[in-house]
Design an enzyme around this catalytic site. Structure first.
Site, PDB file in Angstrom:
ATOM      1  CG  ASP A  10      73.407  22.382  54.714  1.00 49.69           C
ATOM      2  OD1 ASP A  10      74.033  22.257  55.664  1.00 49.69           O
ATOM      3  OD2 ASP A  10      72.989  21.590  53.807  1.00 49.69           O
ATOM      4  CG  ASP A  11      71.511  26.127  51.104  1.00 52.36           C
ATOM      5  OD1 ASP A  11      72.313  25.278  51.017  1.00 52.36           O
ATOM      6  OD2 ASP A  11      70.507  26.181  51.095  1.00 52.36           O
ATOM      7  CG  HIS A  48      68.690  25.595  54.862  1.00 52.73           C
ATOM      8  ND1 HIS A  48      67.860  24.673  55.193  1.00 52.73           N
ATOM      9  CD2 HIS A  48      69.332  24.914  53.859  1.00 52.73           C
ATOM     10  CE1 HIS A  48      67.848  23.517  54.291  1.00 52.73           C
ATOM     11  NE2 HIS A  48      68.935  23.771  53.524  1.00 52.73           N
TER      12      HIS A  48
HETATM   13 NI    NI Z   1      71.933  23.246  50.451  1.00 55.49          NI
END
Ligand code: NI
Length: 261
Positions: free
Chosen positions: A64-65, A209
């Site tokens: 993610d991100d 992440h």
């Molecule tokens: Ni996130």
């Protein structure tokens, strides 16, 4: 209502007095012979996936991100080395700076998901704003790779029930996770590795992440160890039994012309 008149004429049993005399609100479907309320098209069930099948050794690694200009490409190298497929939930705000990274992600057989635009907490936002976050991220993804995604992961995994209507509007499946490596907090290669290895079971969706150096350092051993335990890394679509991304998406339209206000 036209529909019930038509149905009564076609022979459905209905007490004439009730409908003729009582135009005021009544409980739909309570009367004998009254048709049950039709579900609206937008009421189709929304899937929220937290894991795949517990009877299969398939698992999904998700990042993610990102995308990140240096960390994501290095993670892609590690995935390629092990012939592992993963899924990247990207932020619209970052996609526009790293379109080439997105193209590399899909070129190597991984999947893209929408992680909203600015990573704000959806619970505290109006559905209009959430709609805009999703639409702008879909547009950024489409500009980069030529098609939109069907996968959505809300920032922090949280959303209000009434926001499901927005997800449905964009035909998005909500993808959460079952294993949180806590990499964003631990920032330590060994600790991240231990959480990933200890918590992963059949069907696990693992959350990482691709913006932290410690995550990058932990990935090779996470892959090696879980492969040694017999797990097979697949994309979210594969794990959750969803149709392959490209088939369900808009096929490679040209970038939209610049808009003049
Ligand atoms: Ni996130």
């Amino acid at each position: 209502m036209a529909e019930s008149v038509a149905q009564s004429q076609s022979g459905l049993a209905r007490k004439p007095s009730a409908s003729d005399k009582a135009p005021t609100a009544s409980i739909p479907g309570a009367e004998v012979g009254e048709p049950p309320p039709k579900p609206q098209e937008s009421e189709t069930p929304l899937q929220v996936f937290r894991a795949g099948s517990p009877s299969s050794k398939q698992i999904a690694l998700t990042f993610d991100d990102g995308p990140h200009g240096t960390i994501t490409p290095r993670i892609l190298d590690m995935l390629r080395e092990r012939q592992v497929k993963a899924t990247f939930f990207v932020l619209g705000d970052r996609v526009k700076h790293y379109e080439w990274v997105l193209r590399q992600i899909v070129a190597e057989g991984h999947e893209i998901g929408n992680h909203a635009y600015s990573h704000r907490i959806l619970k505290f936002m109006s559905n209009d704003l959430i709609d805009r976050e999703i639409a702008e991220t879909q547009s950024a993804i489409r500009n980069a790779i030529g098609y939109e995604t069907r996968l959505f992961r809300p920032p922090y995994g949280d959303f209000r029930p009434d926001t499901r209507a927005v997800f449905r509007k964009y035909n998005l499946e909500v993808i959460l996770w079952s294993v949180d490596t806590l990499d964003w907090k631990l920032r330590n290669r060994d600790k991240i590795f231990n959480v990933a290895i200890n918590d992963t079971h059949n069907g696990s969706i693992i959350l990482c992440h691709d913006i932290h150096r410690a995550t990058l350092e932990a990935v090779p051993d996470i892959l090696g160890s879980l492969i040694a335990k017999g797990y097979e890394f697949v994309t979210i679509s594969q794990l959750c039994g969803l149709p392959p991304m490209r088939l369900a998406s808009v096929s490679a339209p040209p970038p939209p012309p610049p808009q003049t206000p």
